[in-house]
Design an enzyme around this catalytic site. Structure first.
Site: not given
Ligand code: HDD
Length: 712
Positions: A150, A77
């Protein structure tokens, strides 16, 4: 969109951050010691052409800081973008949770939300086919709660122990650091084909969910089953959902590839611009609640993060909304230094035994030490809670506080017993007293062993156009693999999700689906050999299809922030332009004038209009729809520059709405082989309302077969 929050600084968190902000207006340049500087261009030398002197403390300080400006990027990420905002509760859910954020409807809880891709490094494209991170830090009055989720409701793996393997397989291959921000390579497919629990999340990534149109147009999910605890101490299982007000929309793979070249900051820019212009993105928070006594009533295990609960089985109850209304002041200070920890919870919310979640509780705090360099990272302004902090933890690198008094231990009498402990009824945190009576073992529950029922449910739930996209994605990804045995294993495995889908992929690869695959050696799959021996398990069909899994059932009634490219040159028809401009703007859409050059362009009424982009600096893929007004001179100019025709062809190829008026129709010449008169998203001298309705539909997927034939 919520535009009533005129002053986004009305939150406690904003006030707190303001104390750390530095305004440079009318300020002299100084050293770190506050010394005013009179030359920052020349080092101190022995003579004008002489050597630089070690004495030059100004040079040393400046270069020293520069040398240390970077911190390690996030392991996963790394590429992301964030914004401030608030969360508001519509109705109390005190029957489930005692958390202030879930019971007090008068609160406006500040949030900081970061969106990200997973695999790419910090400078990679926003448009990679990937999962998107959706991490929200709620600065609640009782302490920070981080919901680190997510844009897909399931995860690749079931146990945190496998996370390093998953990530090592998807990251660039270690010998040559290729490919960047892409899963389409051998090591990833080697791993996933040996680890069939990945198949559910994987098919979501192969679907359009892997290529969002905007961060503002994707759902968010807490994924794990968490617990809500009410005042009486009773627990319920819960899954968290974020539902975007603008619906769930995506781009096609062809667009993603081209956007990556035309504007690799596409999502970052989109989020920033929307907030900057007052179109604040909004998501509603929904919960799926399951009574503790119903834990085992499903065909899957609630503790298995590779499974979702179909909304048909447990409806999503909407309880509040999040609005993002303020861009960060400084990317590094806020977006880069924010540290999300799934372990940050508040009374009224608790964990479950999901083995993926349990591992995350360790990993996130641990990783911040490497990234931010000190265990005092919670004192960085963006990470500070608005709830006051008092404890006996002391010292260490970069300690920012000056703790007063003689005591840093508990119990004490010298400090008057402070800081004191809080009883549960006064807000003291107490872990849920789950009864455990078990053997200490390293094993996976049999209830986690069904790897195929839900990917198959997902695929069955998709619209035909979505299925086509999944087939293309599998074909592309596997087509990029070099090792035949891996492709073959994948074909076998996806044939267990859906035979027809696998057959089409096999066709594209020029391969056959094997009847069976050689069982990998136990040493290749280790302790999972037992589970893998029984894979694929018999698929269960507990639901034929789940509507909410398809983007065909999302929001199609708004054109808010949709970008309409208007192709014009000098002499364009103002009356054609005006009609469309008004309707689009009235409905919240954005008009962008694209002309042969920058500066201004003059209409047939001799008025000058500001050009938003010269044709050579922009691409069709950056827009949601195209409009070409008439005007003989204008259209002649557009036809003389091939890029305008390419622009239109590309919009057609990507199934976007196109409107033309009068001479503007000539720009459709390249599409004459297609039957544009029957196309429901092509408007020739039609009213602009219909054009806007088609933009709100996002795409005309019915066009797909003929769009395929367009070469651009
Ligand atoms: Fe993770 C970052 C989401 C499993 C270890 N993860 C990270 C971020 C998101 C997620 C959104 C970025 C947060 C930000 O914007 O700063 N991760 C998930 C989800 C998971 C998940 C939804 C499963 C449901 N993660 C997971 C596991 C592990 C990690 C199983 C390790 C055992 N994740 C990390 C990390 C990161 C991270 C290495 C990298 C940077 C960071 O934490 O702060 O600790």
């Amino acid at each position: 969109m919520d535009k009533d929050v005129k002053n986004p600084n009305d939150s406690e968190k904003s006030k707190q951050l303001e104390n750390y902000e530095i305004d440079y207006t009318d300020k002299p340049l100084t050293t770190r010691q506050g010394l005013k500087v009179n030359d920052t261009n020349n080092s101190l030398k022995a003579g004008e052409r002489g050597p630089t002197l070690l004495e030059d403390f100004l040079l040393r300080e400046k270069i020293h800081n520069f040398d240390h400006e970077r911190i390690p990027e996030r392991i996963v990420h790394a590429r992301g973008s964030a914004a401030h905002g608030y969360f508001e509760l519509y109705k109390s859910i005190e029957q489930y949770s005692k958390a202030g954020i879930f019971t007090d409807t008068s609160r406006k809880t500040p949030v900081f939300t970061r969106f990200s891709t997973v695999a790419g490094s910090k400078g990679s494209t926003d448009l990679a086919r990937d999962v998107r991170g959706f991490a929200v830090k709620f600065y609640t009055e009782e302490g920070n709660w981080d919901l680190v989720g997510n844009n897909m409701p399931v995860f690749f793996i079931q146990d945190a122990m496998k996370f390093p393997d998953l990530i090592h397989s998807v990251k660039p291959e270690p010998h040559r650091e290729i490919p960047q921000a892409a899963s389409a390579h051998d090591t990833f497919y080697d791993f996933v084909s040996l680890t069939t629990e990945t198949m559910h999340n994987h098919i979501w990534v192969m679907s359009d969910r892997g290529l969002p149109r905007s961060y503002r147009m994707m759902e968010g999910f807490g994924i794990h089953t968490f617990r809500l605890i009410n005042k009486e101490g009773k627990a319920h299982f819960v899954k968290f959902h974020w539902k975007p007000k603008l619906g769930v929309h995506s781009v096609t793979w062809d667009e993603a590839v081209k956007i990556s070249g035309a504007d690799s900051d596409f999502h970052r820019r989109d989020l920033w611009n929307a907030i900057d212009t007052g179109s604040y993105p909004e998501w509603e928070l929904g919960i799926q609640v399951v009574a503790e006594e119903d834990e085992h009533k499903f065909d899957f295990d609630l503790l298995d993060a590779t499974k979702l609960i179909p909304e048909e089985m447990v409806p999503v109850e909407i309880i509040g909304k999040m609005v993002l209304n303020r861009n960060p002041e400084n990317f590094f200070a806020e977006t880069e230094q924010v540290a999300f920890l799934p372990g940050n919870i508040v009374p009224g919310i608790d964990f479950t035994n999901d083995p993926l979640l349990q591992g995350r509780l360790f990993s996130y705090r641990d990783t911040q030490l490497s990234r931010l360099g000190s265990h005092n990272f919670h004192q960085i302004p963006i990470n500070r809670p608005v709830a006051p902090v008092y404890n006996n933890q002391r010292d260490g690198h970069m300690q920012m506080e000056i703790h007063k008094g003689r005591t840093a231990y508990f119990p004490n009498t010298i400090g008057g017993g402070c800081p004191y402990l809080s009883k549960v009824e006064d807000g003291g945190f107490e872990s849920y007293q789950e009864k455990i009576d078990a053997h200490k073992i390293r094993n996976r529950s049999e209830s986690f062993a069904d790897h195929f029922s839900q990917p198959a449910l997902f695929y069955r739930s998709l619209a035909p156009w979505e299925k086509e996209h999944v087939i293309s994605a599998y074909s592309f990804e596997l087509g990029k693999c070099e090792i035949q045995a891996i492709k073959s294993r994948m074909l076998y495995i996806i044939s267990k999700i859906d035979k027809d889908m696998a057959a089409k992929v096999a066709d594209n690869l020029g391969m056959d689906i094997p009847d069976t695959v050689e069982k990998p050696l136990n040493q290749a799959i280790g302790a999972d050999a037992e589970v893998s021996k029984h894979q694929p398990k018999e698929k269960k069909v507990y639901l034929e299809a789940s509507k909410k899994l398809s983007q065909d059932h999302t929001v199609f009634d708004t054109i808010e922030t949709r970008q309409v490219a208007v192709l014009v040159a000098d002499g364009f028809s103002m009356s054609d332009f005006e009609k469309v401009e008004k309707t689009v703007k009235d409905q919240g859409g954005l008009i962008k004038i694209i002309a042969p050059h920058g500066g201004t362009v003059t209409c047939d009424q001799n008025m000058e209009h500001e050009v938003n982009a010269a044709i050579m600096t922009t691409e069709s893929v950056l827009f949601d729809a195209v409009f070409i007004p008439g005007g003989k001179k204008s259209v002649e100019t557009l036809l003389s520059k091939a890029k305008f025709s390419k622009f239109v062809k590309e919009a057609y190829k990507h199934c976007k709405a196109i409107a033309v008026a009068n001479e503007g129709e000539q720009l459709l010449a390249d599409l004459k082989e297609q039957d544009v008169s029957k196309d429901k998203a092509i408007f020739i001298n039609k009213d602009s309302e219909a054009f806007c309705k088609a933009i709100a539909q996002h795409r005309n997927w019915d066009r797909m077969p003929s769009a395929e034939k367009i070469a651009v």
